[in-house]
Design an enzyme around this catalytic site. Structure first.
Site, short mmCIF file in Angstrom:
data_model
loop_
_atom_site.label_atom_id
_atom_site.label_comp_id
_atom_site.label_asym_id
_atom_site.label_seq_id
_atom_site.Cartn_x
_atom_site.Cartn_y
_atom_site.Cartn_z
N ARG A 250 0.39 -9.35 13.42
CA ARG A 250 -0.19 -8.14 12.52
C ARG A 250 -1.09 -8.77 11.44
O ARG A 250 -2.09 -8.00 11.11
CB ARG A 250 0.86 -7.54 11.98
CG ARG A 250 1.72 -6.45 13.06
CD ARG A 250 2.99 -6.03 12.55
NE ARG A 250 2.89 -5.11 11.38
CZ ARG A 250 3.73 -4.67 10.60
NH1 ARG A 250 4.68 -5.40 10.68
NH2 ARG A 250 3.33 -3.70 9.61
N ARG B 293 11.73 -6.15 4.67
CA ARG B 293 11.72 -4.65 4.32
C ARG B 293 12.75 -3.89 5.25
O ARG B 293 12.81 -4.32 6.49
CB ARG B 293 10.28 -4.31 4.81
CG ARG B 293 9.98 -2.59 4.55
CD ARG B 293 8.44 -2.32 4.65
NE ARG B 293 7.57 -3.08 5.67
CZ ARG B 293 6.32 -2.94 5.82
NH1 ARG B 293 5.68 -2.44 4.79
NH2 ARG B 293 5.82 -3.20 6.62
N LYS C 175 0.66 -1.14 -0.15
CA LYS C 175 -0.06 0.10 0.01
C LYS C 175 0.82 1.10 -0.07
O LYS C 175 0.75 2.13 -0.82
CB LYS C 175 -1.12 0.04 1.20
CG LYS C 175 -1.73 -1.11 1.44
CD LYS C 175 -2.87 -0.96 2.44
CE LYS C 175 -2.24 -0.87 3.76
NZ LYS C 175 -1.44 -1.93 4.34
N ARG D 186 12.29 -1.99 10.65
CA ARG D 186 11.01 -1.24 11.75
C ARG D 186 10.90 -2.30 12.92
O ARG D 186 10.85 -3.67 12.23
CB ARG D 186 9.81 -1.40 11.12
CG ARG D 186 9.47 0.11 10.35
CD ARG D 186 8.38 0.31 9.46
NE ARG D 186 7.25 -0.43 10.22
CZ ARG D 186 6.04 -0.45 9.65
NH1 ARG D 186 5.93 0.14 8.24
NH2 ARG D 186 4.95 -0.96 9.99
N ARG E 38 -8.90 1.08 9.82
CA ARG E 38 -8.58 -0.67 9.96
C ARG E 38 -9.29 -1.19 10.67
O ARG E 38 -9.32 -2.60 10.86
CB ARG E 38 -7.25 -0.38 10.82
CG ARG E 38 -6.15 -1.41 10.47
CD ARG E 38 -4.87 -0.78 9.72
NE ARG E 38 -3.75 -1.34 9.98
CZ ARG E 38 -2.72 -1.01 9.92
NH1 ARG E 38 -2.41 0.27 9.23
NH2 ARG E 38 -1.48 -1.37 10.19
P1 AMP Z 1 1.49 0.04 9.33
O1 AMP Z 1 2.63 0.78 9.07
O2 AMP Z 1 0.32 0.72 8.70
O3 AMP Z 1 1.68 -1.35 9.34
O4 AMP Z 1 0.99 0.38 10.95
C1 AMP Z 1 2.11 0.07 11.91
C2 AMP Z 1 1.34 -0.07 13.12
O5 AMP Z 1 0.44 1.17 13.51
C3 AMP Z 1 0.07 -0.95 13.18
O6 AMP Z 1 0.55 -2.50 13.48
C4 AMP Z 1 -0.69 -0.52 14.41
O7 AMP Z 1 -0.17 -1.15 15.75
C5 AMP Z 1 -0.64 0.99 14.29
N1 AMP Z 1 -1.57 1.45 13.36
C6 AMP Z 1 -1.59 2.03 12.37
N2 AMP Z 1 -3.05 2.36 11.57
C7 AMP Z 1 -3.76 1.99 12.34
C8 AMP Z 1 -5.16 2.19 12.53
N3 AMP Z 1 -5.96 2.74 11.73
N4 AMP Z 1 -5.62 1.81 13.77
C9 AMP Z 1 -5.05 1.32 14.69
N5 AMP Z 1 -3.74 1.10 14.87
C10 AMP Z 1 -3.23 1.50 13.57
#
Ligand code: AMP
Length: 218
Positions: free
Chosen positions: A173, A127, A13, A162, A88
């Site tokens: 996740r 990554r 994404k 990360r 989400r």
């Molecule tokens: P990402 O970089 O999108 O994979 O997000 C990393 C982490 O941020 C996720 O594993 C969640 O802990 C948190 N996170 C990101 N977006 C959301 C969301 N819309 N709602 C809740 N937690 C989020």
């Protein structure tokens, strides 16, 4: 255009959203990037989010809703935006609907980037991200390695993995995605907004499919 991207962690994404933001000159609002910036800056939202992010589970809805309310009501977002990682879950999607109603706007399309689980795990664990927050370039140890070992091609900063991209957290996740985010596919199908694009293959090829879909050909 107001575009929302759905897809599991590792579906690509972020990469597609960045390319789209550049092509259409639209703000790219990535919930993960916004949360990581808040954690680095030590804001109240960042402090509230950190323990959840470290476990690979969702941060409480109100943190995200407040964050996106602030962003979506800025003049910068008046001409459109690309949402990446928010909403989400269904309650967040309902809050987004309310928020969009308040600003007399609606989503143009929801792109669902679909990728098989095995590929997702390989993409996430391989990554590597640029440590320079103003750059944010993303690499992959096998499919898109940097030219110089562990240094960003764009700005030369050190690359890092990360903490939530480690193997131990990937399963949690992906499970969170299945249980909480996947129901959004039905949510947006019911609203006749969903278009599915394969997230497998070459980045530029996938981008071509995204563009075709936005142009109504996909
Ligand atoms: P990402 O970089 O999108 O994979 O997000 C990393 C982490 O941020 C996720 O594993 C969640 O802990 C948190 N996170 C990101 N977006 C959301 C969301 N819309 N709602 C809740 N937690 C989020």
């Amino acid at each position: 255009m107001r575009i929302l991207f759905l897809g599991a962690p590792g579906a690509g994404k972020g990469t597609q959203c960045k390319k789209l933001a550049e092509k259409y000159q639209l703000p790219h609002l990535s919930s993960g990037d916004l949360l990581r910036a808040a954690v680095r800056a030590g804001t109240a939202a960042g402090k509230a989010a950190k323990e959840y992010m470290d476990k690979g589970v969702l941060v409480p809805d109100h943190v995200l809703i407040d964050m996106f309310r602030e962003k979506l009501t800025t003049p910068e977002c008046a001409k459109g935006f690309i949402l990446d990682g928010f909403p989400r879950n269904v309650p967040q999607a309902e809050s987004l609907d309310e928020l969009l109603n308040e600003i007399h706007a609606s989503l143009s399309v929801v792109i669902n980037l679909h990728t098989d689980d095995e590929l997702l795990t390989e993409r996430i664990t391989g990554r590597r991200s640029c440590s320079n927050k103003d750059c944010g370039a993303v690499y992959h140890v096998k499919s898109f390695p940097p030219k110089n070992d562990n240094k960003c091609d764009v700005c030369g900063s050190e690359l890092y993995q990360r903490s939530d991209d480690r193997q131990e957290l990937v399963e949690s996740r992906l499970l969170t995605y299945r249980e909480q985010t996947e129901p959004l596919i039905d949510y947006y199908t019911d609203k006749h907004l969903l278009r599915t694009v394969s997230g497998e293959g070459d980045v530029n090829e996938i981008f071509g499919h995204v563009i075709d879909t936005l142009n109504g050909k996909g």
